[in-house]
Structures are given as C-alpha cells and as structure tokens.
Design a protein around this motif. Sequence first.
Motif, PDB file in Angstrom:
ATOM      1  N   LEU A 132      13.430  73.891  67.002  1.00  0.00           N
ATOM      2  CA  LEU A 132      12.793  75.016  66.337  1.00  0.00           C
ATOM      3  C   LEU A 132      12.081  75.830  67.401  1.00  0.00           C
ATOM      4  N   GLY A 133      12.538  77.048  67.589  1.00  0.00           N
ATOM      5  CA  GLY A 133      11.985  77.877  68.651  1.00  0.00           C
ATOM      6  C   GLY A 133      12.238  77.284  70.019  1.00  0.00           C
ATOM      7  N   GLY A 134      13.309  76.497  70.142  1.00  0.00           N
ATOM      8  CA  GLY A 134      13.665  75.881  71.417  1.00  0.00           C
ATOM      9  C   GLY A 134      12.989  74.557  71.681  1.00  0.00           C
ATOM     10  N   ALA A 135      12.061  74.147  70.813  1.00  0.00           N
ATOM     11  CA  ALA A 135      11.355  72.874  70.982  1.00  0.00           C
ATOM     12  C   ALA A 135      11.896  71.847  69.988  1.00  0.00           C
ATOM     13  N   PRO A 136      11.859  70.549  70.329  1.00  0.00           N
ATOM     14  CA  PRO A 136      12.362  69.529  69.404  1.00  0.00           C
ATOM     15  C   PRO A 136      11.608  69.559  68.075  1.00  0.00           C
ATOM     16  N   LEU A 137      12.372  69.380  66.980  1.00  0.00           N
ATOM     17  CA  LEU A 137      11.786  69.282  65.645  1.00  0.00           C
ATOM     18  C   LEU A 137      12.067  67.862  65.149  1.00  0.00           C
ATOM     19  N   THR A 138      11.030  67.065  65.011  1.00  0.00           N
ATOM     20  CA  THR A 138      11.192  65.643  64.698  1.00  0.00           C
ATOM     21  C   THR A 138      10.471  65.291  63.398  1.00  0.00           C
ATOM     22  N   GLY A 139      10.659  64.014  62.979  1.00  0.00           N
ATOM     23  CA  GLY A 139       9.998  63.540  61.759  1.00  0.00           C
ATOM     24  C   GLY A 139      10.792  63.815  60.498  1.00  0.00           C
ATOM     25  N   TRP A 140      12.108  63.675  60.572  1.00  0.00           N
ATOM     26  CA  TRP A 140      12.987  63.993  59.443  1.00  0.00           C
ATOM     27  C   TRP A 140      13.046  62.840  58.444  1.00  0.00           C
TER      28      TRP A 140
ATOM     29  N   ASP B  91      10.988  61.439  48.375  1.00  0.00           N
ATOM     30  CA  ASP B  91      10.243  60.187  48.533  1.00  0.00           C
ATOM     31  C   ASP B  91       9.335  60.309  49.760  1.00  0.00           C
ATOM     32  N   ALA B  92       8.053  60.484  49.502  1.00  0.00           N
ATOM     33  CA  ALA B  92       7.112  60.697  50.602  1.00  0.00           C
ATOM     34  C   ALA B  92       6.951  59.469  51.481  1.00  0.00           C
ATOM     35  N   THR B  93       7.422  58.300  50.989  1.00  0.00           N
ATOM     36  CA  THR B  93       7.285  57.066  51.780  1.00  0.00           C
ATOM     37  C   THR B  93       8.568  56.738  52.540  1.00  0.00           C
ATOM     38  N   ALA B  94       9.579  57.617  52.436  1.00  0.00           N
ATOM     39  CA  ALA B  94      10.871  57.331  53.056  1.00  0.00           C
ATOM     40  C   ALA B  94      10.743  57.268  54.577  1.00  0.00           C
ATOM     41  N   GLN B  95      11.652  56.534  55.189  1.00  0.00           N
ATOM     42  CA  GLN B  95      11.662  56.385  56.646  1.00  0.00           C
ATOM     43  C   GLN B  95      11.789  57.749  57.319  1.00  0.00           C
ATOM     44  N   ARG B  96      11.122  57.903  58.442  1.00  0.00           N
ATOM     45  CA  ARG B  96      11.215  59.133  59.225  1.00  0.00           C
ATOM     46  C   ARG B  96      12.084  58.874  60.457  1.00  0.00           C
ATOM     47  N   TYR B  97      12.806  59.917  60.854  1.00  0.00           N
ATOM     48  CA  TYR B  97      13.738  59.806  61.974  1.00  0.00           C
ATOM     49  C   TYR B  97      13.412  60.857  63.033  1.00  0.00           C
ATOM     50  N   GLU B  98      13.653  60.487  64.280  1.00  0.00           N
ATOM     51  CA  GLU B  98      13.440  61.425  65.377  1.00  0.00           C
ATOM     52  C   GLU B  98      14.342  62.639  65.225  1.00  0.00           C
ATOM     53  N   LYS B  99      15.598  62.406  64.843  1.00  0.00           N
ATOM     54  CA  LYS B  99      16.538  63.486  64.568  1.00  0.00           C
ATOM     55  C   LYS B  99      17.238  63.177  63.257  1.00  0.00           C
ATOM     56  N   PRO B 100      17.824  64.174  62.605  1.00  0.00           N
ATOM     57  CA  PRO B 100      18.474  63.910  61.319  1.00  0.00           C
ATOM     58  C   PRO B 100      19.596  62.888  61.469  1.00  0.00           C
ATOM     59  N   PRO B 101      19.571  61.788  60.729  1.00  0.00           N
ATOM     60  CA  PRO B 101      20.661  60.814  60.814  1.00  0.00           C
ATOM     61  C   PRO B 101      21.921  61.352  60.153  1.00  0.00           C
ATOM     62  N   THR B 102      23.064  60.986  60.658  1.00  0.00           N
ATOM     63  CA  THR B 102      24.319  61.405  60.037  1.00  0.00           C
ATOM     64  C   THR B 102      24.551  60.615  58.751  1.00  0.00           C
ATOM     65  N   PHE B 103      25.479  61.099  57.936  1.00  0.00           N
ATOM     66  CA  PHE B 103      25.877  60.354  56.747  1.00  0.00           C
ATOM     67  C   PHE B 103      26.311  58.944  57.153  1.00  0.00           C
ATOM     68  N   ASP B 104      27.045  58.866  58.259  1.00  0.00           N
ATOM     69  CA  ASP B 104      27.606  57.590  58.700  1.00  0.00           C
ATOM     70  C   ASP B 104      26.501  56.633  59.127  1.00  0.00           C
ATOM     71  N   GLU B 105      25.487  57.140  59.819  1.00  0.00           N
ATOM     72  CA  GLU B 105      24.360  56.292  60.222  1.00  0.00           C
ATOM     73  C   GLU B 105      23.585  55.797  59.003  1.00  0.00           C
ATOM     74  N   LEU B 106      23.613  56.576  57.929  1.00  0.00           N
ATOM     75  CA  LEU B 106      22.964  56.164  56.687  1.00  0.00           C
ATOM     76  C   LEU B 106      23.838  55.221  55.866  1.00  0.00           C
ATOM     77  N   GLY B 107      25.097  55.059  56.279  1.00  0.00           N
ATOM     78  CA  GLY B 107      26.029  54.239  55.516  1.00  0.00           C
ATOM     79  C   GLY B 107      26.383  54.863  54.185  1.00  0.00           C
ATOM     80  N   PHE B 108      26.403  56.188  54.136  1.00  0.00           N
ATOM     81  CA  PHE B 108      26.604  56.915  52.885  1.00  0.00           C
ATOM     82  C   PHE B 108      27.943  57.640  52.909  1.00  0.00           C
ATOM     83  N   THR B 109      28.727  57.472  51.841  1.00  0.00           N
ATOM     84  CA  THR B 109      30.058  58.090  51.781  1.00  0.00           C
ATOM     85  C   THR B 109      30.153  59.167  50.713  1.00  0.00           C
ATOM     86  N   GLY B 110      29.029  59.587  50.157  1.00  0.00           N
ATOM     87  CA  GLY B 110      29.042  60.619  49.137  1.00  0.00           C
ATOM     88  C   GLY B 110      29.092  62.011  49.729  1.00  0.00           C
TER      89      GLY B 110
END
Length: 577
Positions: free
Chosen positions: A456-464, A353-372
């Motif tokens: 990535l290469g020691g630098a922050p990788l954002t926009g997940w 989904d190209a319109t999905a929310q972007r995150y500074e860092k990858p959210p955990t399953f728990d932060e997503l409220g997902f139990t799958g």
Amino acid sequence: MIGDPDFLLDGEPFRILSGAIHYFRVHPEQWADRIRKARQMGLNTIETYIAWNVHEPVKGEWDAAGWNDLGAFLDAVAAEGMYAIVRPGPYICAEWTNGGLPVWLTADPQMRLRSSEPGYLAEAVRFLRSVYEIVTPRQIDRGGNVILVQIENEYGAYGDDKAYLAELVGVTRDAGITVPLVTVDQPQPDMLRDGSTPGVHLTGSFGSRAAERLATLRQFQPSGPLMCMEFWDGWFDWWGGAHHTTDPKDAAAELETLLSSGASVNFYMFHGGTNFGLTNGANDKGRYAPLVTSYDYDAPLDEAGSPTAKYFAFRDVIARYAEVSGPAPSAQADAPAFSVDLHDAGDWMPELDATAQRYEKPPTFDELGFTGALVRYDVELPAMPWPQVLAWDEVRDLAWVSVDGGPAIRLSRSRNQHSAVVQPGERLTVLVEDQGRVNYDSRIGEPKGLIGAASLGGAPLTGWRATPIDVEARAAGIAPADGATAPTPGPVALTGEFTLDEQADLFLDTSGWAKGYAFINGFHLGRYWADGPQQTLYVPAPTTVAGTNHLVILELEHTVDPTARFVPRALLGHQEE
C-alpha cells in the motif's frame, strides 16, 4: 483386439463408431436417454473420461456413488447394447477444472505432475487401481462391454517421460486390464513420438484435414487400425467470447473422409453436457479465459439432449458405412416459459471473525486448503496520506476491493489488473473468486487468490485475515424471503418459488443479473455472468419436482431486473461471423 488393418471383435473386423459422453457432466437419471440417442445415430460405442477430482476431491476419500458411479454408467451403456472406451488419464484436460487432477495433489510443491517423479507416480497409481477395480470386471473378455482403455491423454503435447508412460502401462496390466491399450495425440510427428510407448496403439485427435491427419498417423504407425479418438465436431466457449459453432456440412464431409478411409472414430463430443457447480476449467494462452458453465460444444446432441442438425448430418454419413436401425429421435419440445419474482434475502457474505488468524500476506486458496469459489480477505488500514495505490503480484482470478463496505473496484486477471487506488478508511476488504483452474500445460495446479505480498503506497500491508466462503453451504442456509423486488446492489441473495405440474427441463435466463451462482432445490446449476456469451443456465428435469420448486440466486455485484425468467430454449450467445 488390434488387427491389421482393423480392430477385431470375436475375430471379425470391427469399426468403432463411438461418441463421448462424460458421466460427470450429465445427470445420472439422464444417462440412459443420452446413450440411447447415440445408438440411434448409428454409434456402437460410448467413450468417457474419468475425472480424478470428482472421485477423490479429498485425499483418501474415494467416491464412486451417485453422479460418480462409473460402474453404473458403464452398465447403462451395456444395457443399450453398446461397447465402452475408458480414458482414465490420470490427466484428462476436457476443459474440466485442473484438467481433472485434484487440488490436494497439485497444491503439493513436491509433485512433478504427469511424470515418473515418485511422489506423483505413487498417487497416480493409487488412483488408477481404484478405477480399474471398476473397469476390470467389465471388460469385453469377461462378459462386459469395455473394449479399449487409454493411457494418459495427449501426452506428446506436454512431455516425453517414457518411464512415466511405461509405469502407467504396467499398473494397468497388473490391475487385470487385458483389452487393447491406446494413446491419443494430435497427428504431428513430435507429439506422436513423445506421447507413444511400446505395445500401445496410437490414435489421433483432430477436427479437420482428416485425410492429411490420417496419413501422418499412418506414417508413424505403418500397421494396425486407424482411429480418430477425438473427432472435434464442435468447440467450447469462454466468458467474454463468442458461442462457437461449426458447420454441419463441413463436419459431415470430414466424417465422410474418415469413414471412407476405413478409420474408426470417436466423436468429441457426442453430448457435451454441463459444467455444473464450480467444475469449469480455463484457458490461458497468454490471456486467462475461464470457460462458461455450458459444455454444449455444438455437439450432435445439445446440452439438453435434443438432436441438432449435426446429429442428422452425421447419421446420414454413418448409414453409408454401417447399419443404422430404428427411427431417429425427435427434437424436444420447448421448455416451459414463465417468470418468477425474486425477493431480497439480504447480504449472504459471512460475518467477519475478529478472532481469526492473521497472516503476514494474504494466504492462497491452496494454503488454506480450500477448493471453493470465494475467499474474503480483510486487513486494517494504517494511518497515512490518502489516496494510495494497493497492489499484489497477481490476482487469481477476479477481485472486488472495497473500503469500509463502500463501492467495490473490480480487478480482473483476464485484463492483467492487480492494483487499485483506494481511499481512506478503517478496513480494506478484498473478495476473490477462483473462476476455474487452467486445465492444461504448465498452469495446471497454479495457486488461487491474491498472489504475492500486498503493498500500500509501496510499503508492505500486513495483518490479513482470510475467510473461505462455501457458496453451496451459503445457498443452503438461505430461507425463502418476501423482501422487496427491486434492482438491488450486491452481494445479495435472492429467492423465489414456482410450481410445476411435473418435472421438466428448464432454461433459466440470467440476463437481468451481473455475476453469481444459481440453485434449484439446492442443486448448483453453476455460474452466470453478464460478460456472456452464455445467457441461460440449463436446469435438468430430475433437479425439479412436481409441486413447489425453490430458486436461490447468490449475486455478487447487482441485479437490474429482480425477476427469474424461464425461457423455451437455450440462449448460448452471439456467434463469430
């Protein structure tokens, strides 16, 4: 009642001969069969845990129907003329995901689990009241069959919050529970001290050195009946390990010691059943070890309900101390053996989904409220020199890293892998699997997914972007296919059909596949993995139909043999020498 030195039933000495059957690990249509076979072994009681997370997977949505119908299970026990022991926790361990605690509970950082912290305690009390609405009217002194209720579970191995235990006793009595209350701990002085509470009878958990364990229990509790609430007659398996068994003669000798001492016993397990779907827990004693789908446990009654050599060895011992009437059950006949061609139904991953929310860092399953089981993470790669090292603090629990849909690199928590060298491209995709939540100690409730910020290469990788993937929903959307039957790279969905003259237990051999999930007629049999030791998935007869049956495989990596083979009996893997 608690007498000295015996339990008392109608004022007479009563030895409890019990066996554990977890209703949530057994198809409801097979409860009666398993319970009857317990009676035929000489048992007079059935014990079960109560798994909070099956009854309330979503906060405030209580479910006690179908597989979760505790009342119907207790009534089935009563119908066989047997008594019942209920162990509601709230924590149960049981090699069950998250130790039976709901993820919505453990994901709350304010919760101090298994303690008198007000937030946790309020939720635990609410849960127990719901359980006791079912249990209270089924107590022995109200015409029912429940004779004991347990407070918490091996608490002395975890904590020493006496106020917490006292609160659990209080809510239990306030809810109308009048039968004796018990605790269980391993018979070590510190655990018995920390896990006990006034007015509640102590029992032990052990599988060997019975005379020594009972002596320790007696030293700590000078009067009252002795009981091993968990007589460990087998053990459980984890992926990448061996299939664990114990010698029937040795186990029978320990049982002889128990019964000759006058003690009561609860076999853990009498019938283990199966971690269907995504319900398996995990060990972590310095190395993460997710548990397999089978909970056979090398119990007296195997995963498919057939008596084992251990069943008959125990029956012989019990017959020397109690009446064992009627014939023993026969071993079940071999299951039908046949093969089914599987057809390629295509990639089963959802579209990005190209319109999905972007995150500074990858959210955990728990932060997503997902139990799958699965979350897919995507991020656009910056222009920079290549190749580069990609890293997180931790991967929980298994990840496949790919660039622009190319070959995936697997990272495993069990191997402490949390970095990879990636090649140039436009988009990085990381598919992460929760392989099962740790079911004990301080790791209960730990977050799942990619832990910490990505670099990535020691630098922050954002926009997940993060896409939860519900495997049950994906399987339900897979239509029968007629594509090629050939070794196939994944992720790929495979389908097949087969015909049965009547419902039948089956054993699905997964040895030609790498890793994934299997479904029969929409029922989620559970996880499979070439890491072993488990090689077959148990298919309960009630999930099959007379006529055409539909099989769906959601493969994550690849298939070598696109054939579903059903074999005569379970293949649970190699054993340790």
